[in-house]
Design an enzyme around this catalytic site. Structure first.
Site, PDB file in Angstrom:
ATOM      1  N   GLU A  85       0.776  -1.252   0.029  1.00  0.00           N
ATOM      2  CA  GLU A  85      -0.039  -0.128   0.048  1.00  0.00           C
ATOM      3  C   GLU A  85       0.748   1.362   0.016  1.00  0.00           C
ATOM      4  O   GLU A  85       1.984   1.229   0.340  1.00  0.00           O
ATOM      5  CB  GLU A  85      -1.125  -0.001   1.175  1.00  0.00           C
ATOM      6  CG  GLU A  85      -0.128  -0.246   2.534  1.00  0.00           C
ATOM      7  CD  GLU A  85      -0.375   0.559   3.590  1.00  0.00           C
ATOM      8  OE1 GLU A  85      -1.195   1.785   3.438  1.00  0.00           O
ATOM      9  OE2 GLU A  85      -0.864   0.141   4.773  1.00  0.00           O
TER      10      GLU A  85
ATOM     11  N   LYS B 289      -3.313  -1.923  14.544  1.00  0.00           N
ATOM     12  CA  LYS B 289      -2.607  -0.740  15.141  1.00  0.00           C
ATOM     13  C   LYS B 289      -2.934  -0.889  16.553  1.00  0.00           C
ATOM     14  O   LYS B 289      -4.158  -0.908  17.039  1.00  0.00           O
ATOM     15  CB  LYS B 289      -2.646   0.531  14.325  1.00  0.00           C
ATOM     16  CG  LYS B 289      -1.663   0.312  13.270  1.00  0.00           C
ATOM     17  CD  LYS B 289      -1.442   1.621  12.589  1.00  0.00           C
ATOM     18  CE  LYS B 289      -2.802   2.110  11.861  1.00  0.00           C
ATOM     19  NZ  LYS B 289      -2.776   1.434  10.333  1.00  0.00           N
TER      20      LYS B 289
HETATM   21  N1  PSU Z   1       0.198   0.229   8.634  1.00  0.00           N
HETATM   22  C1  PSU Z   1       1.249   0.874   9.045  1.00  0.00           C
HETATM   23  N2  PSU Z   1       1.208   2.127   8.933  1.00  0.00           N
HETATM   24  C2  PSU Z   1      -0.016   2.989   8.507  1.00  0.00           C
HETATM   25  C3  PSU Z   1      -0.703   2.016   7.979  1.00  0.00           C
HETATM   26  C4  PSU Z   1      -0.911   0.752   8.129  1.00  0.00           C
HETATM   27  O1  PSU Z   1       2.268   0.132   9.603  1.00  0.00           O
HETATM   28  O2  PSU Z   1       0.075   4.105   8.472  1.00  0.00           O
HETATM   29  C5  PSU Z   1      -2.156   2.960   7.431  1.00  0.00           C
HETATM   30  C6  PSU Z   1      -3.035   1.908   6.293  1.00  0.00           C
HETATM   31  O3  PSU Z   1      -3.119   2.646   5.252  1.00  0.00           O
HETATM   32  C7  PSU Z   1      -4.140   1.998   6.800  1.00  0.00           C
HETATM   33  C8  PSU Z   1      -4.616   3.091   7.589  1.00  0.00           C
HETATM   34  O4  PSU Z   1      -5.489   1.355   6.041  1.00  0.00           O
HETATM   35  O5  PSU Z   1      -3.102   3.318   8.212  1.00  0.00           O
HETATM   36  C9  PSU Z   1      -5.602   3.165   8.754  1.00  0.00           C
HETATM   37  O6  PSU Z   1      -6.214   4.477   8.692  1.00  0.00           O
HETATM   38  P1  PSU Z   1      -7.600   4.617   9.373  1.00  0.00           P
HETATM   39  O7  PSU Z   1      -7.625   4.567  10.846  1.00  0.00           O
HETATM   40  O8  PSU Z   1      -7.977   6.236   9.012  1.00  0.00           O
HETATM   41  O9  PSU Z   1      -8.646   3.584   8.461  1.00  0.00           O
END
Ligand code: PSU
Ligand code: MN
Length: 300
Positions: free
Chosen positions: A21, A155
């Site tokens: 990604e 996360k």
């Molecule tokens: N994994 C990581 N760092 C990131 C992400 C994933 O180690 O920054 C990103 C991914 O693109 C994931 C996003 O979809 O963080 C989540 O964002 P949100 O909580 O706004 O959905």
């Protein structure tokens, strides 16, 4: 949609491909670590005998397999939109640049016929979601597209028990590699249960094949704990997370800015340690994803 020559060739030869990604590049890590990491992920995937396809949107065109120059541009360019499903049409119609989140990358990978995708940690149910209703689109895309996502759990900034509940509701098969529990991003264990533990990439490939043969909608989440030598102690990182979450509330940071804010604040609060851990775990995930993809290629 535009394919790189390498990915187009890999597709026509039926070779294993791993999607990567771009939100992690543009919004998840600072320069130059974002670029170093993105290039390292591609090298690891190739080392394991698969082909990397870093996905993003350039001038309204979905790119499946960025060049090194394009990765560099995603690492430095300002104003790149963080794109989830809802943003795809706007970004394309207006010919903008977009960094794809896990959810948008799943969608693009599915359109491109790529089965396996590696990232750091997926988005999920935010802490305080009972008030904010902030639940990442990532969980719903996992529930509707047939992609396997290899990550270090969701996360740790999130509410992990609630995240696991939504994954269950969505019917996502949650597997864990050589660990009894769902990983907790910076730390190896959240203490939460998974649906199955596997020790060999071929087993994960067989489960993906079975899920496809059943014709089920939705995908598989593979939780791969961070390498032990780079993992941070749960309570140490939890202190930084709580502080960052508190600050986000005070500054009223919500919506798509929340996750990037928390990640960068935690990196500051841990003196850069959490960033090093994030880099290590995503590399480890790219390796496992490539191994599973190669095994899956043999089964097909
Ligand atoms: N994994 C990581 N760092 C990131 C992400 C994933 O180690 O920054 C990103 C991914 O693109 C994931 C996003 O979809 O963080 C989540 O964002 P949100 O909580 O706004 O959905
Ligand atoms: Mn959100």
């Amino acid at each position: 949609m535009r394919y790189s020559d390498e990915v187009r060739k890999a597709k026509s030869e039926g070779r294993a491909i791993v999607a990567l990604e771009s939100t992690i590049i543009s919004h998840g890590m600072p320069y130059p670590k974002n670029k170093e990491t993105a290039l390292a992920l591609e090298a690891i995937v190739r080392e394991e005998g698969a082909v990397p396809a870093t996905i993003g949107i350039i001038d309204g065109e979905i790119v499946i397999g960025m060049s090194e120059e394009e990765i560099e541009a995603f690492s430095t360019r300002k104003g790149i939109r963080k794109v989830s499903k809802r943003d795809l049409p706007v970004t394309m119609a207006r010919r903008e640049w977009g960094a794809t989140t896990v959810s948008a990358t799943i969608l693009c990978a599915a359109m491109a016929g790529i089965d396996i995708f590696a990232t750091g940690g997926i988005g999920g149910v935010h802490r305080g979601a009972e008030r904010s209703w902030d639940v990442s689109r990532d969980l719903y895309e996992l529930g509707s597209e047939p992609t396997m996502v290899v990550c270090s759990g969701a996360k740790a900034i999130l509410d992990l028990p609630k995240t696991i509940e939504v994954l269950e509701t969505q019917g996502v098969s949650v597997l864990s590699y050589r660990s009894d529990t769902f990983a907790s991003f910076y730390s190896r264990s959240s203490g939460l249960p998974v649906d199955a533990v596997f020790d060999d990439p071929a087993e994960a490939a067989a489960i993906l094949k079975a899920r496809r043969e059943l014709g089920l909608t939705g995908g598989i989440l593979v939780s791969n704990p961070c390498p032990a030598e780079m993992a941070l102690p749960n309570d140490y990182v939890e202190k930084a997370i709580e502080e960052a979450v508190q600050e986000a509330e005070e500054h009223k940071i919500t919506g798509k800015s929340l996750t990037p804010f928390l990640l960068s604040r935690i990196a500051e609060l841990t003196g850069g340690e959490s960033l090093e851990t994030n880099m290590a775990l995503v590399k480890n995930n790219a390796r496992l994803a490539a191994r599973i993809a190669v095994c899956y290629g043999k089964l097909r």
